[in-house]
Design an enzyme around this catalytic site. Structure first.
Site, PDB file in Angstrom:
ATOM      1  N   ASN A 200     -10.028  -4.096 -19.356  1.00 49.18           N
ATOM      2  CA  ASN A 200     -10.260  -5.061 -20.436  1.00 49.18           C
ATOM      3  C   ASN A 200      -8.917  -5.628 -20.888  1.00 49.18           C
ATOM      4  O   ASN A 200      -8.079  -4.914 -21.425  1.00 49.18           O
ATOM      5  CB  ASN A 200     -10.981  -4.369 -21.592  1.00 49.18           C
ATOM      6  CG  ASN A 200     -11.316  -5.315 -22.728  1.00 49.18           C
ATOM      7  OD1 ASN A 200     -10.982  -6.507 -22.695  1.00 49.18           O
ATOM      8  ND2 ASN A 200     -11.982  -4.799 -23.750  1.00 49.18           N
TER       9      ASN A 200
ATOM     10  N   HIS B  97       0.817  -1.214   0.000  1.00 51.93           N
ATOM     11  CA  HIS B  97       0.000   0.000   0.000  1.00 51.93           C
ATOM     12  C   HIS B  97       0.854   1.269   0.000  1.00 51.93           C
ATOM     13  O   HIS B  97       0.434   2.308  -0.523  1.00 51.93           O
ATOM     14  CB  HIS B  97      -0.936  -0.013   1.210  1.00 51.93           C
ATOM     15  CG  HIS B  97      -2.145   0.862   1.076  1.00 51.93           C
ATOM     16  ND1 HIS B  97      -2.256   1.869   0.133  1.00 51.93           N
ATOM     17  CD2 HIS B  97      -3.311   0.886   1.782  1.00 51.93           C
ATOM     18  CE1 HIS B  97      -3.431   2.466   0.266  1.00 51.93           C
ATOM     19  NE2 HIS B  97      -4.090   1.890   1.257  1.00 51.93           N
TER      20      HIS B  97
END
Length: 459
Positions: A380, A164
């Site tokens: 995608n 993170h």
């Protein structure tokens, strides 16, 4: 709905994917907004894809593995390792050692998965280097882990875990969008990454110029034994546009322009506090993440993928929060969000450094993070958009019951999207929370109901 789902996953040995071309071998300090002790852990995301007849001759593992090597040419710091310097300052050593990649197969179909966290069998769907090697540190370790699991239906799941301190959820989304661009044949990402972490460093001298309730220590008014994790239960609450409209009926006119997040955060914080039956004079806190990119337009360039969020907090006594109408909590939330200006962000960074990078205070605190606009729904890789894109786990903090994400769930057959709020509470409090929520919805509009799904605590 019972979310128990059992299946077998067969993994190939993990491999290190290095950048496809030589990359700079230098050291890059993290920003002071990145370098917070509260971010020294790994964040996980999941994308689930159904089959695509046009891609039946293509292997998602091969496509994504090759695209990953090419994407790391642009995002080469991820292929390095974090080093700790004087005063525990974190720096990325751009060694090019690579990120961990695992290929797998699972005897389960995409449509069998629940389309919201927590997901079953995540220990099998996301390679856990820390668990296997007995290490939970972030220094001198890989910064990213990706597992691509082929599914029976011809679809696949991509699970990612990253440190993170390197980026926030929106930075992860930018990286995965770039991975999708290159998987579909582009030579460059549609948005080129920008490092420039010095833009969010401490001022000289540091000045805490704003009020930061997120760091305030809250004294305990009564002694209560800690609740064992085994007594905690998980449920997910779903809010459609009708539910949100009903809750808006309870809002006073001067707060009518509140966002859906403001409204749900205030409502859940208030009802959660009622359900926990705390001492009336106990001071409690709501902390929520604010993506500060829009507040820093003058200084944060497009393509910056570091952490750009702050954690404003609001405080109330239990008595005031629970006895007042929902507008009381809502106004606290809206005012706190309005106060997140560029000066607030700079003050937050300065105070973090002055406190030696200490995390925010979490006693008597509920934390919520709005990820309904996270771009993981649109990535995608050649198979179209995912049927789920979001976080792998439901909770913001590793401590059960401390906080959760708000996530958007895309419905099938053109139905409207819903917002899901996964909750974790003691069993007795969960029952009370659900009743309080139903009470609000019925009061706002004779008969509206929010749907709720019980989640086995063993997941």
């Amino acid at each position: 709905m019972d979310r128990k789902l059992f299946f077998q996953v067969r993994r190939q040995p993990p491999e290190l994917i290095i950048p496809a071309k030589p990359t700079p071998n230098d050291r890059k300090p993290l920003s002071d907004l990145d370098d917070r002790d509260g971010l020294r852990y790994k964040l996980s995301g999941v994308q689930i894809y159904g089959p695509n007849p046009c891609m039946e001759n293509d292997d998602p593992v091969k496509v994504i593995r090759e695209a990953l090597a090419k994407t790391l040419v642009f995002y080469f710091p991820f292929a390095g390792r974090l080093r700790e310097g004087p005063d525990r300052k974190l720096t990325v050593d751009c060694t090019g050692e690579g990120v961990v990649f695992v290929a797998a197969k699972a005897d389960v179909r995409a449509e069998e998965f629940p389309l919201y966290p927590p997901f079953p069998c995540m220990d099998q769907l996301l390679y856990d280097h820390d668990h296997l090697h007995g290490s939970h540190g972030i220094v001198n370790s890989p910064l990213m882990f990706i597992q691509v699991t082929r599914l029976l239906c011809g679809g696949f799941m991509l699970a990612i875990k990253f440190t993170h301190n390197m980026c926030d959820a929106f930075g992860m989304s930018q990286f995965l969008t770039a991975l999708g661009d290159i998987a579909r044949g582009r030579t460059n990402p549609s948005v080129l990454p920008v490092w420039k972490r010095e833009l969010l460093n401490v001022r000289n001298p540091p000045q805490a110029t704003c009020t930061h309730h997120e760091f305030t220590q809250l004294a305990t008014k009564s002694t209560t034994d800690p609740i064992p994790d085994s007594d905690m239960v998980y449920r997910s609450f779903f809010f459609n546009s009708t539910n949100v409209s009903v809750l808006r009926n309870l809002v006073p006119p001067h707060l009518a322009k509140c966002s859906t997040f403001d409204l749900l955060a205030a409502c859940i914080w208030r009802n959660r506090t009622i359900a926990l039956a705390l001492h009336p004079q106990q001071r409690v806190r709501l902390v929520f993440a604010v993506n500060a990119r829009s507040r820093l337009k003058s200084s944060i360039p497009i393509g910056y993928y570091g952490n750009v969020f702050v954690l404003p907090g609001v405080i109330s006594t239990v008595d005031e929060l629970c006895k007042n109408p929902i507008g009381y909590a809502l106004e606290l939330v809206m005012n706190a969000k309005a106060n997140v200006t560029e000066e607030y962000v700079r003050s937050f960074i300065d105070l973090t450094v002055l406190k030696a990078r200490a995390p925010i205070s979490t006693e008597w605190t509920y934390i919520v993070d709005d990820l309904t606009q996270l771009g993981l729904w649109d990535t995608n890789y050649g198979w179209g958009k995912p049927i789920y894109g979001g976080m792998a786990y439901s909770e913001v903090d590793p401590t059960p019951g401390t906080g959760n994400y708000f996530l958007r769930i895309r419905k099938k057959d053109g139905d409207e999207d819903e917002i899901v709020a996964p909750m974790c509470l003691p069993a007795s409090a969960m029952e009370k929370f659900e009743k309080e929520l139903e009470k609000l919805l019925v009061f706002g509009n004779y008969g509206s109901h929010v749907s709720c799904t019980k989640i086995p605590s063993a997941l």
